[in-house]
Design a protein around this motif. Sequence first.
Motif, PDB file in Angstrom:
ATOM      1  N   ILE A  98      -0.436   3.962  -0.713  1.00  0.00           N
ATOM      2  CA  ILE A  98       0.731   5.078  -1.112  1.00  0.00           C
ATOM      3  C   ILE A  98       2.056   4.621  -0.153  1.00  0.00           C
ATOM      4  N   GLY A 124       4.051  11.860  -1.813  1.00  0.00           N
ATOM      5  CA  GLY A 124       2.994  11.114  -1.241  1.00  0.00           C
ATOM      6  C   GLY A 124       2.035  11.623  -0.421  1.00  0.00           C
ATOM      7  N   SER A 137      -2.083  11.880  -1.269  1.00  0.00           N
ATOM      8  CA  SER A 137      -2.792  11.426  -0.084  1.00  0.00           C
ATOM      9  C   SER A 137      -3.925  12.417   0.295  1.00  0.00           C
ATOM     10  N   HIS A 166      -1.762   4.608   3.713  1.00  0.00           N
ATOM     11  CA  HIS A 166      -0.735   5.318   3.547  1.00  0.00           C
ATOM     12  C   HIS A 166       0.524   4.812   4.629  1.00  0.00           C
ATOM     13  N   ASP A 204       4.923   4.672   5.553  1.00  0.00           N
ATOM     14  CA  ASP A 204       6.077   5.241   5.440  1.00  0.00           C
ATOM     15  C   ASP A 204       7.206   4.703   6.157  1.00  0.00           C
ATOM     16  N   GLY A 210       6.111   6.675  -3.897  1.00  0.00           N
ATOM     17  CA  GLY A 210       6.749   7.919  -3.538  1.00  0.00           C
ATOM     18  C   GLY A 210       7.998   7.825  -2.390  1.00  0.00           C
ATOM     19  N   GLU A 211       8.856   6.709  -2.462  1.00  0.00           N
ATOM     20  CA  GLU A 211       9.790   6.537  -1.465  1.00  0.00           C
ATOM     21  C   GLU A 211      11.167   6.788  -1.927  1.00  0.00           C
TER      22      GLU A 211
END
Lengths: 642, 642
Positions: free
Chosen positions: A19, A26, A30, A42, A44, A183-184
């Motif tokens: 993710i 996100g 998750s 996951h 970021d 999901g950015e």
Amino acid sequence: MSTKENVRPDGVAYYDIVIVGAGPVGLMLSTMLARWGYKIKHVDNRPEPTPTGRADGIQPRSLDLLRNMGLKAAIMDHKPARVYEVAFWDPNCKGIARTGTWASCPSFIDARYPFTTLLHQGLIERVFIADLEKNGVHVQRPWTVHDFQTDPAKDATYPVQVELSQVDGPRTEKIRAKYLFGGEGARSFVRQKLGIPVRYHDPISHVWAVLDGVVDTDFPDIKMKATIHSEHGSIMVIPRENDMVRLYIQLASSSDPDWESKRTATESEVQEMAKKILQPYRITWERVEWFSVYPIGQGIADNYTLDQRVFLGGDACHTHSPKAGQGMNTAFLDAQNLAWKIHAVESGFAKRDLLKTYEPERRKMAQKLLEFDNRYAKLFSQRIPAADEVKAASDNHGTEAEEHDNDFVKMFKESCEFTSGYGVYYEPNVLNWSPDHPAQSSLMLKKATKLSPGHLFINTNVTRVVDANIVHLEQEVPLNGSFRLFVFGGDPKKSRTALCDLANGLVAKNSFYTNHLRQDVSLVSHHEKNNPHSLFFTICTVFATKRSDIEISRDVPGVLARYREHIYADDLHDEKVPAAKAPAHAKTGFGDSQGVVVVRPDGYVGAIVELQEGKGTMEALNEYFGAFCTKGVSDTKTQARL
Amino acid sequence: MSTKENVRPDGVAYYDIVIVGAGPVGLMLSTMLARWGYKIKHVDNRPEPTPTGRADGIQPRSLDLLRNMGLKAAIMDHKPARVYEVAFWDPNCKGIARTGTWASCPSFIDARYPFTTLLHQGLIERVFIADLEKNGVHVQRPWTVHDFQTDPAKDATYPVQVELSQVDGPRTEKIRAKYLFGGEGARSFVRQKLGIPVRYHDPISHVWAVLDGVVDTDFPDIKMKATIHSEHGSIMVIPRENDMVRLYIQLASSSDPDWESKRTATESEVQEMAKKILQPYRITWERVEWFSVYPIGQGIADNYTLDQRVFLGGDACHTHSPKAGQGMNTAFLDAQNLAWKIHAVESGFAKRDLLKTYEPERRKMAQKLLEFDNRYAKLFSQRIPAADEVKAASDNHGTEAEEHDNDFVKMFKESCEFTSGYGVYYEPNVLNWSPDHPAQSSLMLKKATKLSPGHLFINTNVTRVVDANIVHLEQEVPLNGSFRLFVFGGDPKKSRTALCDLANGLVAKNSFYTNHLRQDVSLVSHHEKNNPHSLFFTICTVFATKRSDIEISRDVPGVLARYREHIYADDLHDEKVPAAKAPAHAKTGFGDSQGVVVVRPDGYVGAIVELQEGKGTMEALNEYFGAFCTKGVSDTKTQARL
């Protein structure tokens, strides 16, 4: 379902899903998959959760969802602002004057929490992160995705190869996964690499300034959501937690598709604009938490996935005007929709094709929201509604004919349904029954009073039989990936035989229920409330009689009685249906007849089946589930041992 | 108010209060005083919080209190059991049969949470301990008190000398304090050292066995509170969190005052008894968490204090039968009653004599509870009430005359009021106005519909004007040690002059309000909601009109408008008074007239004053507060600067 080992002998790490992005979409995805035991990577690209406001509006319906996940209390613990009403201000001779206020979620919507909740996005993210960490998932920051490809020929189970890299360092990781989720946000690398274009359905682009801070003002609606039009421009006021307030100021807009506004403004210029717009009231800032200027267009990606392995969700596939307050809520629902479907497929319950329903369900909804938003803005810009129209729209319980008389009233109601989240619904497909569905039983119903397939289940209070607790029926089954079967049994004396036939049918060999039993069914504790036999089903039985008249050992046959904590008396007063003695039955339309309502794991109705004596009801249910479950169904009478 | 330095040059540590015992009473007292900035030495002779069940019933009204302190969510987070109904079982030919069920808090009680909450005492204690630690107070364990004496001649400010010692080590501490509180339970050292005897008002003593555990049973009411009489003995079933259940079994009883029962039983003997009593149902234990046998008598200490310096509370001054479920709730209220009075005196607001109201208020209540419990048990043992009597008692909204017709109905209602906590009230004294009070204004009212001095304020929903939030009026002022003045303004057009006169009177020189301003009043932030001017008062203004018709700048005069977040519209529907357009006004009796309700910091009504034009209302309020405040009051017209 989960791959326990992380790194295989070939030196590559294997995950169920990668993710990318730990914003609302996100994190929701998750959190759900982590609870169901999946192995998650996951990442970021930010070093820490959102430090400032950003998206911060939680719709009434999203609170229901968060509660169903057990996360609502942690969010409310931060004492968010609550918007019950919206005030409208227009120019007058002195500057501005209030022209009216409207309920943000009027009483014709049967909402548990008829308000919008406003809270710092970072605080909301942290609630999810804390839950993730309980389940052993840690968001890896600041990391990003720099390449990926899907190659089922190389590895059919883990077809996606993903390359991740550290944002502020040299490290990289190569991973194989069953799925990749992008999901950015609006500038999604995953979407760009897939070559999926974004279409701007709204011909108008806007440049917005947003200013979060603590103010000193005598503007009377500073604690309300307020839309202010003045000769000096327009502002939207949104209250926040901790005495903060957000102001949105529209700086520029254009309908030229090639327009790229360079229009910007400094913090103090925006404050000066606000001061002018709010005259004759004064406003000064004690503290500014966040200030930003950004252009936004209302657009939707052409696809949410190309291969049902790499998926997009949230702002990566749709962007909205901030005014609509839809961002976080739409993101939550994208994630929820995808999460339970991945789970259904990966756990062997549903056919892989189920994943094909994600894009049409969620993309159609995004389109509807955007189209609606445009029509609504247009109608509104034509004239200011009169007070009696607003009142009519808020109170109206009249016939559809009356509503047609007035476009505004109709539009207002639709608007409330959208902005509350209760208006989200899905079109007919394999999950949402319609006459085109493979299940052709004559007992399938297209509609039952307030219920339709593809729409949300009803909210209603009932009394739990075993402990006389007054409970919210729609919340009784937690978000556990199970389908929820609500059996509306009416008068237990009359439905006795039909219930026996249903109970026998459920445990018959090759029923949808028997085909998906837990492997550990013989070891399950008698205290297990929701999933004693199958991880994919929880059954609730509701009778239209007083709690004291129900004796489970006498009135609830066979397998239905095993769900003893999910047997309810529909015997409470409900002001939405004040004349009804059994409001849950009245809302579902099962007054004199009985029925079974199949609710998808995300709370949307899948099918409504009449409950009759004989085999018909079970046949209908077997047909419905047979359309997407992996294991075929039949009506053989042989019983499974439960 | 708080002594910042801990140890003085003489080597002795100085504290505002030494609290012995960290059960419910000690923790509640400590938590409140810690929030208000007092320096506390808190010791407990156990090495850690209660490891097992013990007292675990929280009444409906106690949940209100916990919510007002912001602690309810943390308690509900543990998912306690909730008892909505009580089932009664009696012998029949097969063993036992249910004779009926009753609401534990029927609808004639206007409760927010009409159920009893059951949770492990240790979990409840930890919620308080976490709050204490936020305020820098740490319970010192295992430590105990071994001596103390009060010697005002030696130190008038810190007259109590306390000697503490380590339970499992050689260390001791010598402390001087303003107060000592003994909350160490039935065998209180503090009470014994004071030589205060306990009188057993109930002539019967009982030996109880208590068994907490997880069971496997087909007894249908295992998730309910159930009272079971059988030929083999009696059991009370109480559900607990985490699928546990508590059984109370009475082993022996005697009315001989010198009886000292040696009657005891082993865990397996008690399980065998339970199995026999529950026939024809089966029960087995999967796990036993706690088993104990203990004798208990219902007794009350002759005094709760001898000198208003050393106080007792909780089980140290009253012991109850566990059946009544009163222990923790009575403890909470003892502590709350004492806490705010200590605060009022030590902060210079009230005369020291205020502390003399603690013992009579709380001791009288304990007596009433015990007397009632005896009468109730007696009535109940005579015959089993018929189903229609139970129904009548639960539903009855009739006249008092009707109630007199049936002792049982009357008794049942009284019982519900006691067990819900809503029946607690205090007799007339300097705080609870009556015609004997020094305040002799003709505007003082003895009763106003559902309000009387000494009784709880009403529960009612209203709309907050600034943000249109629907709120619970009685919860709007947190437990902050302030008196709450609820101004019921009726129609703002009609009450305008009376409100102006009140607002002017409040800020007049030497008014009760002006006399107790904050020392830092000029520095207070404009965001301060509850105490902008005085730490001892929060003022709420409620109008009997729609929110949209109220404009604070126009309708709320002077100082009242400063409490802008405490201005409310009484415009919601209330099913307890369905015909009323302004339910809060209807419940308080201010329909056409207006009034001011003074609510003590603990939520009990102090005085009810008619709101009239002119000086009368302020004079009445000045007289009321003048009776116990340190600073004299007058009606001089000179205004304070706010």
